[in-house]
Motif scaffolding. Sequence first.
Motif, PDB file in Angstrom:
ATOM      1  N   LYS A 102       0.857  -1.107  -0.144  1.00  0.00           N
ATOM      2  CA  LYS A 102       0.065  -0.039   0.020  1.00  0.00           C
ATOM      3  C   LYS A 102       0.719   1.153  -0.045  1.00  0.00           C
ATOM      4  O   LYS A 102       0.728   2.261  -0.577  1.00  0.00           O
ATOM      5  CB  LYS A 102      -0.799  -0.025   1.166  1.00  0.00           C
ATOM      6  N   ASP A 103       1.968   1.137   0.963  1.00  0.00           N
ATOM      7  CA  ASP A 103       2.817   2.389   0.925  1.00  0.00           C
ATOM      8  C   ASP A 103       3.559   2.805  -0.359  1.00  0.00           C
ATOM      9  O   ASP A 103       3.663   3.750  -0.863  1.00  0.00           O
ATOM     10  CB  ASP A 103       3.963   2.347   1.933  1.00  0.00           C
ATOM     11  N   GLN A 104       3.843   1.514  -1.054  1.00  0.00           N
ATOM     12  CA  GLN A 104       4.656   1.682  -2.461  1.00  0.00           C
ATOM     13  C   GLN A 104       3.552   2.377  -3.483  1.00  0.00           C
ATOM     14  O   GLN A 104       3.936   3.193  -4.239  1.00  0.00           O
ATOM     15  CB  GLN A 104       5.096   0.255  -2.821  1.00  0.00           C
ATOM     16  N   LEU A 105       2.305   1.844  -3.558  1.00  0.00           N
ATOM     17  CA  LEU A 105       1.436   2.250  -4.443  1.00  0.00           C
ATOM     18  C   LEU A 105       1.407   3.764  -4.161  1.00  0.00           C
ATOM     19  O   LEU A 105       1.067   4.694  -5.182  1.00  0.00           O
ATOM     20  CB  LEU A 105       0.073   1.451  -4.366  1.00  0.00           C
ATOM     21  N   PHE A 106       0.988   4.153  -2.997  1.00  0.00           N
ATOM     22  CA  PHE A 106       0.782   5.635  -2.593  1.00  0.00           C
ATOM     23  C   PHE A 106       2.122   6.445  -2.967  1.00  0.00           C
ATOM     24  O   PHE A 106       2.003   7.350  -3.558  1.00  0.00           O
ATOM     25  CB  PHE A 106       0.636   5.613  -1.182  1.00  0.00           C
ATOM     26  N   THR A 107       3.295   5.894  -2.721  1.00  0.00           N
ATOM     27  CA  THR A 107       4.265   6.644  -3.172  1.00  0.00           C
ATOM     28  C   THR A 107       4.304   6.904  -4.621  1.00  0.00           C
ATOM     29  O   THR A 107       4.644   8.086  -5.393  1.00  0.00           O
ATOM     30  CB  THR A 107       5.722   6.109  -2.571  1.00  0.00           C
TER      31      THR A 107
END
Length: 233
Positions: free
Chosen positions: A152-157
């Motif tokens: 999720k953090d990767q997609l948000f970044t």
Amino acid sequence: MVRGKIEVKRIENATSRQVTFSKRRNGLLKKAFELSVLCDAEVAVIIFSPKGRLYEFSSSDIQKTIKKYHKHAKGALTNTTEVEQYMQQLKDESADMAKKIETLEASQRFMTYFDLHLMRLLGHDLDPCSSEEVNQMSSQLERSLRIVRERKDQLFTEQILKAKERLLLEENAKLHTECGARPCQKPLVQEKGVGAASYNWMDSSQSSSSQTINNSDQVETRLFIGPPVMRCE
């Protein structure tokens, strides 16, 4: 007088054996003749004595009867081969079907285990589970949750970086558009006259826009050629 039952076995006495052979041979040939006449059957009998002497009977040409026998025997052999091939094919199909059934059963067992495991991960049917199994499921859920959060953090970044990149591209395109709309400056031309040489930055048609810019910025820029001179406004 009733004759006793004769035990069928090899007669050891050679003379008695020869006498019995002659009697029974004649009786067999007689029965073959009677069968061919009474039933209108094609009968052929071939007998070899213990010494190799040939005795035969045939209701018709014995060679034709033998050919007919070979023909029927060959057909029967062919049919037997076809039946054997068919039986082997059935065995192969049965073995393949058994393998498919075994594969389906294994898949069904796996799906049942997977469904049960998924239900327990969702918090259902936990009564049969031991403390060790519950701890294992808890650890698995924590690992899965950590992996999901990292993704999720990767997609948000990635979304933020793409948005910034899009904004920069839009600003860059806007700047290119504005720079293309401005009039181009003419090359510097030296004016002939007395005193210091001055250079015009714009022609007479652009003087109004230059005055507007100078008035708004409150800055006057001139280029003088010569030694530095202190000027007081």
